[in-house]
Enzyme design. Structure first.
Site, PDB file in Angstrom:
ATOM      1  N   THR A  27       1.168  -1.251   0.228  1.00 44.80           N
ATOM      2  CA  THR A  27       0.099  -0.026   0.029  1.00 44.80           C
ATOM      3  C   THR A  27       1.432   1.099   0.005  1.00 44.80           C
ATOM      4  O   THR A  27       2.203   1.652   0.110  1.00 44.80           O
ATOM      5  CB  THR A  27      -1.058  -0.277   0.881  1.00 44.80           C
ATOM      6  OG1 THR A  27       0.389   0.420   2.835  1.00 44.80           O
ATOM      7  CG2 THR A  27      -1.809  -1.398   1.687  1.00 44.80           C
ATOM      8  N   ALA A  56       3.198  -1.211   4.699  1.00 42.20           N
ATOM      9  CA  ALA A  56       2.407   0.235   5.159  1.00 42.20           C
ATOM     10  C   ALA A  56       3.524   0.928   5.029  1.00 42.20           C
ATOM     11  O   ALA A  56       4.242   1.044   6.193  1.00 42.20           O
ATOM     12  CB  ALA A  56       1.527  -0.634   6.482  1.00 42.20           C
ATOM     13  N   VAL A  82       7.344  -2.327   7.263  1.00 44.24           N
ATOM     14  CA  VAL A  82       6.653  -0.627   6.956  1.00 44.24           C
ATOM     15  C   VAL A  82       7.901  -0.506   6.320  1.00 44.24           C
ATOM     16  O   VAL A  82       8.974  -0.854   5.986  1.00 44.24           O
ATOM     17  CB  VAL A  82       7.506  -0.342   8.659  1.00 44.24           C
ATOM     18  CG1 VAL A  82       8.124   1.339   8.351  1.00 44.24           C
ATOM     19  CG2 VAL A  82       7.234  -0.304   9.730  1.00 44.24           C
ATOM     20  N   LYS A  83       7.306   0.712   4.920  1.00 45.85           N
ATOM     21  CA  LYS A  83       8.013   1.066   3.994  1.00 45.85           C
ATOM     22  C   LYS A  83       8.576   3.004   4.781  1.00 45.85           C
ATOM     23  O   LYS A  83       7.728   3.720   5.248  1.00 45.85           O
ATOM     24  CB  LYS A  83       7.093   0.886   3.020  1.00 45.85           C
ATOM     25  CG  LYS A  83       7.097   1.598   1.497  1.00 45.85           C
ATOM     26  CD  LYS A  83       6.030   1.837   0.306  1.00 45.85           C
ATOM     27  CE  LYS A  83       5.000   0.732   0.352  1.00 45.85           C
ATOM     28  NZ  LYS A  83       4.549   0.845  -1.459  1.00 45.85           N
ATOM     29  N   VAL A  84       9.591   2.719   4.347  1.00 42.98           N
ATOM     30  CA  VAL A  84       9.866   4.247   3.948  1.00 42.98           C
ATOM     31  C   VAL A  84      10.621   4.465   2.368  1.00 42.98           C
ATOM     32  O   VAL A  84      11.229   3.965   2.028  1.00 42.98           O
ATOM     33  CB  VAL A  84      11.424   4.342   5.330  1.00 42.98           C
ATOM     34  CG1 VAL A  84      10.731   3.765   6.196  1.00 42.98           C
ATOM     35  CG2 VAL A  84      12.311   3.770   4.561  1.00 42.98           C
TER      36      VAL A  84
END
Length: 217
Positions: A27, A56, A82-84
């Site tokens: 996402t 996310a 976790v997306k950064v």
């Protein structure tokens, strides 16, 4: 190759979950905004539909807030990645979160040197964008090829997650190169099934079978 669904539409994801074609979900803030729902609720529902990683994404641009947001998101479910973004702060956040045992997906990658940095920062996934490079006259598939080659050269554990996939040809090219994951909208996954000769052949088989007057059951 693993297939991730690039969507925040829970109903669409649920319909694909039973096909065996979905290995995870990605996402982003734009997809969450399109859903019109609270991010924590959407991510929790998606995580319940798959055992695979669900990316996310943080929305902060500074390190401290990225870390707070990342820790909040990872606590939603055990399979959250976790997306950064691929910025200096994003790489620092990747390093810190990875050291804590959190899977991190570094996104918005548009060059092989950027991908090299993400791997060194401990990223579980790197997301090079194909379609957006194609849009500006560059070769998105060449980026995937370069990143796969570099990671193999140095035995990095980071998985190449091909993103911004626009059509089935992108999927085929990424599979031939050896990308670990392709993330794509549901429409592209469904398009992979289709071929006009399959439809034509099925129509012929059905018509010929009807002429026999038989029933298997």
């Amino acid at each position: 190759m693993k297939f991730f669904v690039d969507s925040a539409d829970v109903a669409e994801i649920k319909s694909l979950a039973g096909t065996g074609l979905m290995d995870g979900v990605t996402t982003n803030p734009s997809l969450i905004a399109k859903s019109g729902r609270k991010i924590s609720e959407v991510i929790a529902e998606i995580c319940a539909l798959t055992e695979g990683p669900v990316s996310a994404e943080v929305t902060a641009t500074d390190l401290d807030t990225m870390l707070r947001e990342g820790r909040y998101l990872r606590d939603i479910a055990k399979n959250v990645a976790v997306k950064v973004p691929l910025t200096e702060a994003g790489l620092r956040a990747c390093k810190a979160l990875s050291d804590e045992g959190t899977k991190v997906n570094v996104t918005l990658c548009f060059s092989a040197p950027q991908a090299l940095l993400a791997a060194k920062a401990g990223a579980a996934f790197i997301s090079p964008f194909i379609g957006r490079l194609d849009d500006i006259g560059e070769d998105g598939i060449q980026l995937i090829r370069d990143v796969v080659t570099i990671y193999r050269n140095y035995n990095f554990g980071t998985e190449v997650l091909a993103a911004s996939i626009r059509h089935p040809v992108h999927v085929l090219q990424c599979a031939k190169i050896g990308a670990h994951v392709a993330t794509m909208p549901p429409a592209v996954i469904k398009a992979l099934v289709k071929h006009p000769l399959t439809d034509r052949g099925l129509d012929q088989f059905t018509a010929d079978w009807a002429k026999t007057g038989q029933s298997i059951l």
